[in-house]
Design a protein around this motif. Structure first.
Motif, PDB file in Angstrom:
ATOM      1  N   SER A 300      54.774  26.780  28.594  1.00 15.21           N
ATOM      2  CA  SER A 300      56.216  26.990  28.419  1.00 15.21           C
ATOM      3  C   SER A 300      56.830  25.872  27.592  1.00 15.21           C
ATOM      4  O   SER A 300      57.741  26.105  26.792  1.00 15.21           O
ATOM      5  CB  SER A 300      56.909  27.098  29.775  1.00 15.21           C
ATOM      6  N   GLU A 303      56.069  26.562  23.992  1.00 14.25           N
ATOM      7  CA  GLU A 303      56.885  27.667  23.492  1.00 14.25           C
ATOM      8  C   GLU A 303      58.307  27.198  23.191  1.00 14.25           C
ATOM      9  O   GLU A 303      58.884  27.544  22.152  1.00 14.25           O
ATOM     10  CB  GLU A 303      56.906  28.800  24.527  1.00 14.25           C
ATOM     11  N   GLU A 307      60.065  26.958  19.484  1.00 13.60           N
ATOM     12  CA  GLU A 307      61.345  27.610  19.210  1.00 13.60           C
ATOM     13  C   GLU A 307      62.357  26.601  18.669  1.00 13.60           C
ATOM     14  O   GLU A 307      63.124  26.903  17.750  1.00 13.60           O
ATOM     15  CB  GLU A 307      61.877  28.244  20.499  1.00 13.60           C
ATOM     16  N   GLN A 313      53.020  27.226  17.301  1.00 11.71           N
ATOM     17  CA  GLN A 313      52.482  26.735  18.562  1.00 11.71           C
ATOM     18  C   GLN A 313      51.083  26.163  18.392  1.00 11.71           C
ATOM     19  O   GLN A 313      50.727  25.175  19.054  1.00 11.71           O
ATOM     20  CB  GLN A 313      52.451  27.858  19.598  1.00 11.71           C
TER      21      GLN A 313
END
Length: 372
Positions: A300, A303, A307, A313
């Protein structure tokens, strides 16, 4: 840390004055400072800073070291305290003339205690009406003594029933504890950045709130504190204070409810670090924070960072792997090296081309067992 503890034990064993006697001498000094507090400038100053008169408060115990060279020394001598005992306790120091003078003069004093209430030393705030070049340091601590070392404890004590909050100064620590009625406990590192010894005191805490000042220095300190505590797998939250504000200021300007709410609304420090990843150094800092986190948070975190930065990634994962290995190999060294390097804005193309920071993750590293 073990070597440090042994050194401190040796200092106590070699002390010319027993610890119990040093506690007694410090208590005599506290009794004198407390008697000088009423009607001194320190009483209205503290009331103005915190919104309450703390004279006679049983745990905060504010005092005032009066102006003058030997007020405390003379008082202690009348109580049978020897010069050696005063020197060993750090309450006096030799002047250029050779005579002993009080260490604290014309200062608001706050005792630093252990869990049993024994006074180990003092932190003293200079008179704010005196120019800095005359008053000396804003805060002055007891020097290292057989029973006190400023990096070994906080101003304030973590408890089993409250959430610890790390702040920059003792008045901020008092503000936190007062405003929240003990639901949160303010802890100040006593003029140093958070030390390994202080971080270890919080190793058993489920979470720690960082409420350093909302300015550049305070945010940098919060990031460093986060990594120090990550060594012990202690999660941290960052309190969002008004720009340029500190907890004591927020208490007096907006009241205890506002300060309490800022602590309730604290968000994970790692999320804040990721959200500020707007140059290459900040990306490295965010990756270090992700590497220090529990393995369940890695995906997470990647990610969110992808973003935020628009970097792939896969590229971020390749940069994450050696950082995870560093935390597995030596967490303390990894924490020390996690401070951002000032390298200027990152270029996505240049970043992806840097050796070791792009391309596929080696298969041998993909399957490395996560330890964090």
């Amino acid at each position: 840390m073990l070597r440090h503890e042994l050194d401190r034990a040796d200092a106590l064993a070699d002390s010319p004055v027993l610890a119990e006697r040093l506690h007694q001498v410090n208590q005599l000094a506290q009794d004198y400072y407390a008697s000088c507090f009423p009607q001194s400038w320190a009483q209205p100053y503290l009331a103005e800073r915190l919104g309450v008169d703390l004279a006679g408060h049983p745990t905060i115990q504010p005092g005032h070291a009066p102006a003058g060279w030997t007020n405390l020394a003379n008082r202690l001598r009348r109580h049978g305290v020897t010069d050696l005992e005063m020197l060993t306790a750090g309450l006096v120091k030799p002047a250029s003339t050779g005579r002993l003078i009080d260490r604290f003069r014309d200062r608001l004093t706050l005792p630093i205690t252990d869990q049993d209430g024994h006074i180990l030393g003092f932190v003293a705030r200079a008179n704010p009406t005196i120019p800095a070049d005359q008053a000396g340091p804003k805060y002055l601590n007891t020097p290292t003594t057989p029973i006190y070392s400023k990096g070994d404890q906080f101003y304030g004590h973590p408890t089993a029933t409250s959430t610890p909050v790390i702040v920059e100064g003792p008045l901020d620590a008092i503000a936190i504890t007062l405003a929240t009625a003990g639901r949160y406990t303010g802890l100040a590192p006593l003029g140093t950045s958070l030390t390994d010894q202080q971080a270890a005191l919080l190793a058993d805490q489920e979470r720690v709130v960082l409420a350093t000042d909302n300015d550049t220095a305070g945010n940098t300190a919060a990031n460093k504190d986060h990594f120090k505590l990550a060594v012990h797998r202690t999660d941290t939250l960052r309190a969002e204070l008004p720009q340029g504000s500190d907890p004591a200021e927020l208490l007096i300007t907006h009241g205890p409810a506002a300060l309490t709410q800022s602590l309730h609304n604290a968000t994970p420090t790692i999320d804040r670090i990721v959200s500020y990843a707007n140059d290459d150094a900040a990306v490295d800092l965010a990756l270090s924070a992700i590497a220090a986190a529990h393995p369940s948070a890695w995906q997470s975190g990647l990610e969110e960072l992808s973003e935020q930065t628009k970097l792939p990634q896969e590229q971020l994962q390749a940069r994450l792997v050696p950082l995870v290995e560093a935390w597995n190999d030596d967490p303390r060294e990894a924490a020390a090296g996690a401070a951002p390097q000032q390298r200027g804005p990152f270029q996505r193309a240049a970043t992806s081309a840097r050796p070791g920071h792009g391309g596929e993750v080696p298969q041998s590293r993909r399957t490395a067992a996560p330890h964090r």
